[in-house]
Design a protein around this motif. Structure first.
Motif, short mmCIF file in Angstrom:
data_model
loop_
_atom_site.label_atom_id
_atom_site.label_comp_id
_atom_site.label_asym_id
_atom_site.label_seq_id
_atom_site.Cartn_x
_atom_site.Cartn_y
_atom_site.Cartn_z
N LYS A 1 0.63 -1.84 -1.50
CA LYS A 1 -0.12 -2.02 -2.79
C LYS A 1 0.85 -1.66 -4.07
O LYS A 1 2.01 -1.14 -3.83
N LYS A 2 0.39 -1.82 -5.06
CA LYS A 2 1.20 -1.50 -6.33
C LYS A 2 1.31 0.14 -6.46
O LYS A 2 1.95 0.30 -7.36
N SER A 3 0.22 0.52 -5.96
CA SER A 3 0.36 2.06 -6.26
C SER A 3 -0.56 2.74 -5.03
O SER A 3 -1.12 2.02 -4.11
N GLY A 4 -0.27 4.23 -4.91
CA GLY A 4 -1.04 4.76 -4.12
C GLY A 4 -0.52 4.85 -2.51
O GLY A 4 -1.19 5.15 -1.45
N ASN A 5 0.73 4.28 -2.18
CA ASN A 5 1.25 4.03 -0.82
C ASN A 5 1.79 5.50 -0.35
O ASN A 5 2.34 6.13 -1.31
N ILE A 6 1.79 5.89 0.78
CA ILE A 6 2.02 7.25 1.17
C ILE A 6 2.85 7.17 2.42
O ILE A 6 2.74 6.46 3.42
N LEU A 7 4.04 8.09 2.49
CA LEU A 7 4.79 8.31 3.71
C LEU A 7 4.52 9.60 3.97
O LEU A 7 4.85 10.79 3.36
N PHE A 8 4.15 9.74 5.17
CA PHE A 8 4.01 11.28 5.81
C PHE A 8 4.94 11.40 7.03
O PHE A 8 6.17 11.05 7.03
N THR A 9 4.69 11.74 8.05
CA THR A 9 5.63 12.19 9.50
C THR A 9 5.68 10.89 10.12
O THR A 9 6.65 10.70 10.87
N THR A 10 4.81 9.81 10.09
CA THR A 10 5.08 8.43 10.80
C THR A 10 5.60 7.60 9.84
O THR A 10 5.52 7.40 8.75
N PRO A 11 6.74 6.94 10.70
CA PRO A 11 7.37 6.00 9.76
C PRO A 11 6.42 4.81 9.38
O PRO A 11 5.59 4.30 9.71
N LEU A 12 6.81 4.42 7.87
CA LEU A 12 6.09 3.51 7.33
C LEU A 12 7.12 2.14 7.51
O LEU A 12 7.91 2.00 6.84
N THR A 13 6.56 1.01 7.81
CA THR A 13 7.17 -0.28 7.66
C THR A 13 6.37 -1.39 6.88
O THR A 13 5.06 -1.25 6.91
N PHE A 14 7.13 -2.06 6.13
CA PHE A 14 6.41 -3.07 5.15
C PHE A 14 7.36 -4.18 4.60
O PHE A 14 8.64 -4.09 5.16
N ARG A 15 7.04 -5.11 4.20
CA ARG A 15 7.80 -6.58 3.62
C ARG A 15 7.91 -6.42 2.24
O ARG A 15 7.10 -6.16 1.63
N VAL A 16 8.97 -7.09 1.66
CA VAL A 16 9.03 -7.18 0.35
C VAL A 16 9.55 -8.70 0.35
O VAL A 16 10.79 -8.91 0.99
N ARG A 17 8.96 -9.23 -0.79
CA ARG A 17 9.61 -10.47 -1.29
C ARG A 17 11.06 -10.65 -1.73
O ARG A 17 11.16 -10.02 -2.71
N ARG A 18 11.96 -11.65 -1.20
CA ARG A 18 13.02 -11.50 -2.14
C ARG A 18 12.99 -12.48 -3.28
O ARG A 18 12.15 -13.29 -3.37
N LEU A 19 13.86 -12.45 -3.96
CA LEU A 19 14.31 -13.40 -5.11
C LEU A 19 15.29 -14.34 -4.77
O LEU A 19 16.15 -14.28 -4.02
N ALA A 20 15.39 -15.44 -5.38
CA ALA A 20 16.47 -16.61 -5.22
C ALA A 20 17.61 -16.25 -5.83
O ALA A 20 17.89 -15.93 -6.86
N PRO A 21 18.62 -15.86 -4.89
CA PRO A 21 19.93 -15.35 -5.65
C PRO A 21 20.63 -16.23 -6.61
O PRO A 21 20.61 -17.54 -6.21
N THR A 22 21.23 -15.76 -7.57
CA THR A 22 21.93 -16.69 -8.64
C THR A 22 23.24 -16.05 -8.70
O THR A 22 23.51 -15.16 -8.95
N GLY A 23 24.34 -16.94 -8.59
CA GLY A 23 25.83 -16.81 -8.80
C GLY A 23 25.94 -15.61 -7.81
O GLY A 23 25.82 -15.64 -6.59
N ASN A 24 26.83 -14.70 -8.15
CA ASN A 24 27.19 -13.41 -7.39
C ASN A 24 26.29 -12.34 -7.72
O ASN A 24 26.91 -11.36 -7.66
#
Length: 536
Positions: free
Chosen positions: A409-432
């Motif tokens: 979510k854009k806000s309200g994410n919580i990490l406690f004692t259990t590991p948190l796994t999520f995905r993030v969209r990449r941008l198209a790389p340009t140049g270096n």
């Protein structure tokens, strides 16, 4: 120099006209405007600060690795701190006053007219130059007290995992013994973690207290962390130095890789977890500089700044004028207030000191799982076991992992004692351009410690998995026991992706899977949006 003076005059006029300034170099703080609930404010001088001048006549000083100090040097070093500790607390050269100075600057105690925010030295681009200034004047005071202009601080070489009779990653005994040569030892501090004392190895991944890990495991783990925080992680200046910070802005928005760990983790590991304020002295910013070991620790941080710049490529100092022209104030060995700009301290040679050359085995490409050297001209000798991927996930399985991992979510994410796994969209790389993962609006109880390790494409990671190639960053917070942040304060955390994705052979996927693991703390860590940015 002339332009700088004109700029500061303009800034002063704007302040006098009751106009708010937003985006400019920081003028020298005025000690009379210091406000500290912890009584950290330094003595106020009746005289204005004098501009810093390079002391070209100073003899060249070489800061030696602490493990190589001989009896003659140790005696001189102890004498210097004995005299510093004997000064009255009201003397700005005393160890008490030096620690208060650090507490004030690092505890947001300095306020400016017409700015909504107090000064923050940590978690931003002033971390390295401010501490260089602080150590410079501290060292000159010690040298003056013993009448030896050649005196230099040692550096605590905790990043060096080389085995042998003199090990850099073990606290030297002349710090840990209450008495030395049948006399009280001024380098001793009773408020230290028993597991940080010799013969124990320093744990650079520590969340505080004792790790109980075997020595060989710690050496491997320490090399992995150093490689990530110095080589594969900070591929741009902003990743190494931290967030941009101009006058009139809220500070402390996010530190660089080295500031979090190993800088922060060594502080926490060295402090006593059972003291009245947990992790005093070294693990609490209010009192950390009361421990003489603080200065040897920061001398090594200062040395690592030089090592990072020596790698070439993008590894350069920041050239932003607001950074270079910002000024801070310190007391010198003559009890004079001196104002010094960031631009004046970027070259350690101009300050007439350098560092003993020592091996940096963590720079060996094997530490990060790379097959070819990533830097030239550096001593990478010493043991370094090759990193391997810990996840059994084949590249053909990655699409299914991506699909099963949620977008946050854009806000309200919580990490406690259990590991948190999520995905993030990449941008198209340009140049270096370099890809950077940004985790925004991190909120914790800032009066307590916190530590998070991050992993790529490894949902099974634990806090001790930094020996795995999938490890790619650490967030570590050193508390200030009574310093509460302003309501609504949050931080960001930025992690380099480009090099790590190449190492893992996963540069071709359109999304990344991230796992966060809280280590040695049990806070409810809140954070907002995660996104990937591109940076030159």
């Amino acid at each position: 120099m002339k332009f700088t003076c004109v700029l500061l005059v303009v800034l002063a006029v704007l302040l006098a006209l009751n106009l708010r300034v937003d985006g400019a170099p920081f003028p020298p703080p005025q000690f009379r405007l210091c406000q500290s609930a912890d009584r950290c404010c330094p003595p106020v001088s009746q005289k204005p600060p004098v501009p810093f001048q390079f002391q070209t006549g100073l003899p060249w000083r070489t800061r030696i690795a602490a493990q190589f100090a001989d009896a003659k040097y140790i005696a001189k070093y102890q004498r210097a701190y004995q005299l510093m500790k004997a000064l009255p607390n009201s003397d700005p050269r005393s160890l008490y006053a030096q620690a208060r100075m650090h507490c004030a600057y690092c505890g947001a105690a300095f306020y400016y007219p017409r700015s909504d925010y107090s000064l923050e030295i940590h978690d931003g681009w002033f971390f390295f130059p401010w501490h260089r200034m602080f150590l410079y004047f501290h060292e000159r005071i010690l040298a003056s007290l013993i009448g030896d202009p050649t005196f230099a601080l040692p550096f605590w070489n905790w990043d060096n995992q080389s085995q042998g009779a003199t090990q850099g990653n073990v606290m030297p005994r002349y710090y840990s013994e209450r008495r030395w040569s049948n006399k009280s030892n001024p380098l001793y501090d009773p408020n230290r973690n028993r597991c940080a004392l010799p013969p124990h190895l320093i744990d650079l991944n520590s969340g505080g207290g004792c790790s109980g890990m075997p020595d060989d495991y710690l050496r491997t783990e320490n090399n992995r962390l150093m490689y990530n925080q110095m080589v594969s992680g900070p591929t741009t200046p902003s990743l190494f130095f931290g967030s941009t910070y101009r006058f009139g802005w809220s500070g402390g928005m996010g530190g660089g890789t080295l500031e979090g760990a190993p800088h922060g983790t060594v502080h926490i590991f060295t402090g006593n977890p059972y003291s009245r304020n947990p992790y005093d002295d070294m693990g609490n910013l209010n009192v950390a500089a009361l421990d003489p070991l603080f200065y040897a620790h920061h001398a090594n941080i200062d040395r690592l700044w030089e090592v990072w710049k020596g790698m070439g490529g993008r590894h350069k100092d920041i050239s932003d004028p607001d950074y270079l022209k910002s000024q801070f104030v310190f007391y010198d060995e003559n009890k004079r207030l001196v104002s010094v700009s960031v631009g004046q301290v970027l070259n350690a040679g101009n300050l007439r000191y350098g560092y003993q050359k020592v091996p940096n085995p963590w720079m060996n490409p094997k530490a990060g799982g790379m097959s070819t050297a990533s830097v030239d001209g550096m001593d990478m000798s010493g043991q370094s076991v090759e990193a391997t991927q810990c996840s059994a996930l084949a590249n053909s399985d990655v699409p299914a992992l991506i699909k099963s991992s949620p977008l946050l979510k854009k806000s309200g994410n919580i990490l406690f004692t259990t590991p948190l796994t999520f995905r993030v969209r990449r941008l198209a790389p340009t140049g270096n351009r370099q890809e950077i993962l940004e985790i925004n609006n991190i909120e914790i109880d800032w009066t307590k410690k916190a530590k998070i390790n991050a992993f790529l494409f490894y949902p099974g990671a634990s806090g001790s998995s930094i020996d795995c190639m999938e490890f790619f960053g650490t967030f570590a917070h050193i508390p200030a026991s009574n310093h509460k942040k302003k309501l609504g304060y949050s931080r960001s955390w930025r992690l380099g992706l480009t090099t790590k994705l190449a190492q893992l052979g996963k540069s071709g996927f359109s999304q990344v899977v991230v796992t966060l693991v809280q280590v040695g703390s049990n806070q409810h860590i809140k954070f907002g949006a995660t996104k990937i940015k591109l940076e030159k």
